[in-house]
Write a protein that holds these residues in place. Sequence first.
Motif, short mmCIF file in Angstrom:
data_model
loop_
_atom_site.label_atom_id
_atom_site.label_comp_id
_atom_site.label_asym_id
_atom_site.label_seq_id
_atom_site.Cartn_x
_atom_site.Cartn_y
_atom_site.Cartn_z
N GLY A 457 0.85 -1.27 -0.03
CA GLY A 457 -0.04 0.01 0.05
C GLY A 457 0.96 1.33 0.10
N ILE A 458 2.19 1.22 -0.13
CA ILE A 458 2.99 2.31 -0.04
C ILE A 458 2.77 3.35 -1.23
N LEU A 459 2.58 4.62 -1.16
CA LEU A 459 2.28 5.50 -2.23
C LEU A 459 3.84 5.52 -3.18
N LEU A 460 3.89 5.42 -4.26
CA LEU A 460 4.88 5.23 -5.00
C LEU A 460 4.84 6.34 -6.02
N LYS A 461 3.76 6.90 -6.69
CA LYS A 461 3.72 7.97 -7.58
C LYS A 461 2.42 8.57 -7.37
N SER A 462 2.44 9.86 -7.62
CA SER A 462 1.34 10.62 -7.79
C SER A 462 1.15 11.45 -9.10
N ILE A 463 0.14 11.57 -9.90
CA ILE A 463 0.08 11.88 -11.30
C ILE A 463 -1.11 12.92 -11.33
N PRO A 464 -0.62 14.32 -11.25
CA PRO A 464 -1.81 15.15 -11.33
C PRO A 464 -2.46 15.03 -12.70
N LEU A 465 -3.71 15.40 -12.87
CA LEU A 465 -4.59 15.37 -14.05
C LEU A 465 -4.76 17.09 -14.50
N ALA A 466 -4.34 17.36 -15.36
CA ALA A 466 -4.21 19.03 -15.91
C ALA A 466 -5.61 19.50 -15.90
N GLU A 467 -6.81 18.44 -16.47
CA GLU A 467 -8.01 19.40 -16.60
C GLU A 467 -8.82 19.31 -15.35
N SER A 468 -9.98 20.05 -15.31
CA SER A 468 -10.71 20.36 -14.21
C SER A 468 -11.75 19.17 -14.05
N TRP A 469 -12.05 18.75 -12.96
CA TRP A 469 -12.97 17.56 -12.87
C TRP A 469 -14.24 18.22 -11.79
N ASP A 470 -15.26 18.09 -12.73
CA ASP A 470 -16.69 18.32 -12.19
C ASP A 470 -17.18 17.06 -11.48
N VAL A 471 -17.45 17.35 -10.00
CA VAL A 471 -17.80 15.86 -9.25
C VAL A 471 -19.39 15.67 -9.93
N THR A 472 -19.96 16.53 -10.31
CA THR A 472 -21.38 16.24 -11.11
C THR A 472 -21.39 15.43 -12.32
N TYR A 473 -20.41 15.33 -13.02
CA TYR A 473 -20.26 14.80 -14.35
C TYR A 473 -19.64 13.14 -14.13
N ASN A 474 -20.15 12.36 -15.13
CA ASN A 474 -19.48 11.00 -15.04
C ASN A 474 -18.13 10.88 -15.41
N HIS A 475 -17.17 10.29 -14.86
CA HIS A 475 -15.82 10.11 -15.05
C HIS A 475 -15.65 8.46 -15.42
N GLU A 476 -14.46 8.27 -16.07
CA GLU A 476 -13.74 6.94 -16.10
C GLU A 476 -12.06 7.25 -16.26
N VAL A 477 -11.35 6.56 -15.55
CA VAL A 477 -9.93 6.83 -15.62
C VAL A 477 -9.29 5.52 -15.69
N TYR A 478 -8.54 5.43 -16.61
CA TYR A 478 -7.72 3.96 -16.58
C TYR A 478 -6.19 4.26 -16.70
N PHE A 479 -5.72 3.54 -15.92
CA PHE A 479 -4.03 3.52 -15.87
C PHE A 479 -3.57 2.20 -16.29
N ASP A 480 -2.88 2.26 -17.81
CA ASP A 480 -2.60 0.92 -18.28
C ASP A 480 -1.32 0.87 -18.84
N ARG A 481 -0.39 0.34 -18.12
CA ARG A 481 1.24 0.34 -18.39
C ARG A 481 1.67 1.82 -18.36
N ASP A 482 2.03 2.38 -19.58
CA ASP A 482 2.68 3.78 -19.38
C ASP A 482 1.84 4.94 -19.94
#
Length: 518
Positions: A457-482
């Motif tokens: 469970g150790i935090l190894l990396k944090s990747i900021p997302l540049a775009e704004s995130w509206d919590v009222t919209y539907n979102h999907e995020v995929y992390f796949d290899r690189d």
Amino acid sequence: MSPDSAASSSSSAARLSSNAFKIHNVCRLLTRRSHGFYTKDAGVAHRKNMGILRKLVCQKSTKFKNVWTTHSTSPIAYEHGRIYFDNYRCCVSSIAREPRILYQLPACSKSEKIEDALLLECPLEETLPSPPDYKSSLAVLTAHNWLLRLSANTGEILEKIYLPPYCKFSVTVLPQAGIQQSVLFFLAVFRVLPLKFIGMLEINKKIFGNNVTDVAFSHGMLIVMSSVGLVRLYSFQSISEQFTEQKFDLGCKCNWNGKVGIVGKYPFGLPCNIKITDTPPLLFEVSSLENSFQIGGYPWHYIITPNKKKHKGVFHICALKDNVLAKNGIQDMKCCSLEPDWIYFHPDTSGRIIHVGPNLIKILKLKETENNKYQQEIAEDFVIVANRQNNMNNSVTVTASGRVVKKRFNVLDDDPEQETFKIVDYEDELDLLSVVAVTQTGADGKAHLDLHCNEHGILLKSIPLAESWDVTYNHEVYFDRDIVLHIEQKPNRIFICYLYQMVCDKDLYNMNLNPTNI
């Protein structure tokens, strides 16, 4: 319809040996690979390559850059390095440095529109009739009831089957009633790669009851759900052996109920050759709120919510063999939030359980109790906590006399101004947990994708997302290899796709060439 996948695990002695000689330096690993090490076993070479990639992804100098953004008026889907647009008619590769179109199917009428799709892939240890069957393909259903198997890389039609015209299909369940009012669902069952017709059956309320609301098919089991919260499991193999009237192969001539045609061809379609005339033997039955039911762990356990509304958000973990509640098997985060917490078995085949709340992620494990080796208990493996301030807010009021009055009140656990967990996923090839956390500041929200060691469970990396995130919209995020892919659905059916790719900080590039810095 997807093929069963097999998971193998090495012995503890083998793991010990592997860890004892593990090489942690990327340059040394690359040197050994160039000298021909790992070439005798493709699996070993792949694991070493993924180990190298994991180190590169998680090192401090590695950044993820938004390299491509696009919009669409139809839903956007993602599967294993491929982005699908226009109802799966356009496929874009996300692997290349610049995204490129793999294929674009010709324009079609509404009746030929693809309505549902499922990626088909097969484990390499499976023996298939021909080499092309090992390649990834896409099973799609069109509006006019054609089941097609397309090449995932070219869009070429590999197989084409016409389904019965008297009901509406999807690739998992057939959710539209048939001709007779007593028939609730039809299921057409296939083996895949290549497609082989096993049989078609109807779910009739005269057999399964008037309160049936949904059916599913998974791991060789027919799962029937009812409006009163009952979940019943039946063996499809037993049903097939007991009730199949006649077996048919795709492409063969068929005379069925006075109609003659070719199985899987227009206009005949498929015969309903499995006639269930009596209630099949019941494998398992459980009552659960909203039919929520999961099986996993080792030894086998299941997760349910007691079938009363007051228990919503409470999860019971029980042994499958005797329905005994595990010690500490009642999991309740007692969340005060608009969105509920959720729980599921870890997809890494470790048998662990992931329980996600607004500000807390618990990784749970099953282990034998001290005094009873036949009973399991639930213990915390590790916990991931959101980075937020105390959830107590103080409201300060100054009276006319100058007296200061403080009022304390609790904010919601998923208060948008506090960091809140929205998505938790697992990257199996890099053995990383990916966690999307969001904080709303004013009108805009900011999200970041955190990568945690799956073992500790150790935090190894944090990747900021540049775009704004509206919590009222539907979102999907995929992390796949690189890569990182963010799909956002805005009002009026506007879909936006943001693609991030791994890049190395140029200012630190030369320093990182030094093996001691890797």
